[in-house]
Design a protein around this motif. Sequence first.
Motif, mmCIF file in Angstrom:
data_model
loop_
_atom_site.group_PDB
_atom_site.id
_atom_site.type_symbol
_atom_site.label_atom_id
_atom_site.label_comp_id
_atom_site.label_asym_id
_atom_site.label_seq_id
_atom_site.Cartn_x
_atom_site.Cartn_y
_atom_site.Cartn_z
ATOM 1 N N HIS A 81 1.256 -1.253 -0.279
ATOM 2 C CA HIS A 81 0.131 -0.438 -0.257
ATOM 3 C C HIS A 81 0.874 1.206 0.081
ATOM 4 O O HIS A 81 0.652 2.095 -0.548
ATOM 5 C CB HIS A 81 -0.669 0.399 0.950
ATOM 6 N N HIS A 84 1.379 4.384 -1.988
ATOM 7 C CA HIS A 84 1.370 6.331 -2.275
ATOM 8 C C HIS A 84 2.410 7.189 -2.745
ATOM 9 O O HIS A 84 2.383 8.058 -2.873
ATOM 10 C CB HIS A 84 1.038 5.999 -0.596
ATOM 11 N N SER A 90 0.090 8.483 6.695
ATOM 12 C CA SER A 90 -0.766 8.410 6.586
ATOM 13 C C SER A 90 -1.998 8.458 8.015
ATOM 14 O O SER A 90 -0.986 8.447 8.770
ATOM 15 C CB SER A 90 -1.571 6.762 5.538
ATOM 16 N N ASP A 126 -6.615 6.988 -0.512
ATOM 17 C CA ASP A 126 -6.959 5.537 -0.826
ATOM 18 C C ASP A 126 -7.125 6.068 -2.115
ATOM 19 O O ASP A 126 -7.750 6.150 -1.905
ATOM 20 C CB ASP A 126 -6.998 4.862 -0.097
HETATM 21 ZN ZN ZN Z 1 -3.616 5.249 2.570
#
Ligand code: ZN
Length: 380
Positions: free
Chosen positions: A116, A120, A148, A337
């Motif tokens: 993830h 980003h 985050s 996201d």
């Molecule tokens: Zn995130």
Amino acid sequence: MIILAIETSCDETSIALLEGNEQTREVKLLSNIVSSQVKIHAKWGGVVPDLAAREHLKNIIPVLEKSLLESKKTLLDVNLFTVTKGPGLIPALLIGTNFAKTLSYLYKKPLLGIHHIEGHIFANFIGESSKFKVQSSKYFPMIALVVSGGHTQLIYMERPLSYKIIGETQDDAAGEAFDKVAKLLKLGYPGGPVVSTRADNYLKNIKSVNDKKLREKLENILFPRPMLTSNNFDFSFSGLKTAVLYFYQDLIKLKDPSISQNRELFKDAICYQFQRAATEVLITKTLKAAKKYQPKTIALAGGVAANKKLRDDLGEMIKNNLRNTQFLIPHLQYCGDNAAMIGAAAFYRYLTHGKAHHAIELDNTWETLEADANFKLASI
Ligand code: ZN
Ligand code: KG4
């Protein structure tokens, strides 16, 4: 090649389609649909994992249909399926990974699990015109400040897809601190945007406070800057959040009518001073890391990258102190996201793996890919 990317690690269901040119290494974003569950979780003051999973399940096919329609592609056109493997909430991740596994099995196309945070970081490269290319010689070495809801890290990247974590939070993540401060001030969820708006309100309204004593009380609020001068690149936000909590609890205990009559103004001032403290630590540590590592680029990544003060002040700091360093920030729509960032990371991982004849490392066939809540960022 056509890439279909899926992101369901937290409370956004997102599917994107991208067209990657393997010769020129250029990528074109064809569609990026994001369905947010924020209103559902707001009632509970934070993301409820099982509720998130149920919503992903409900949303994922409509989001797929919308994304295919917008991209003018069908599932038969897709050459690579990719999905966020982790980290994240396991019930939420399982919906995306199982959906991706099913598609890969049905259409007999490779499947790639993406970290993830790698997504980003790649969000920085998605350009205005939706066509972009990650040029190693232009941007690297790079330092990414990742901020985050679950992560706060300084990552040194010698080249694309290589990661060295040089500093990280010892307790709460930056976004988590924004969320907790908003919660204790009863400002709702998610905390980042509302704390930032309340901080702006403070700046707008403080000038018109004529009562000198009240103005002093507001202006004298001060919070600590944890680990600001520590001899490393690590962070800590839990003490800052606790300082806000104790300050607010003491404030409401005081039988001072000028405070109770101006409760909202005090909340604005607390948000302003909290945001100042949090961003100051993030920026100071980034500058310190840049002085040591001399990167070509500093990039900002993660949901907190949407914070205006952080974007503005970090940009200003780089301009004033690091004349030869570029500053990359994701467009606002790619800070939170989304699947476009996962697809972008997947394309470059796919290209690099292919070139190195490590196709086997694309281990994630529909049979082997598993969601991993604690997935570690792996370098190529
Ligand atoms: Zn995130
Ligand atoms: O990256 P993200 O969407 O999800 C995770 O991977 O965690 O980040 C969400 C975090 C939340 O904590 C949210 O409050 C924060 O990003 N955030 C902000 C702003 N917008 C979102 N924090 C500060 N200022 C903002 N404008």
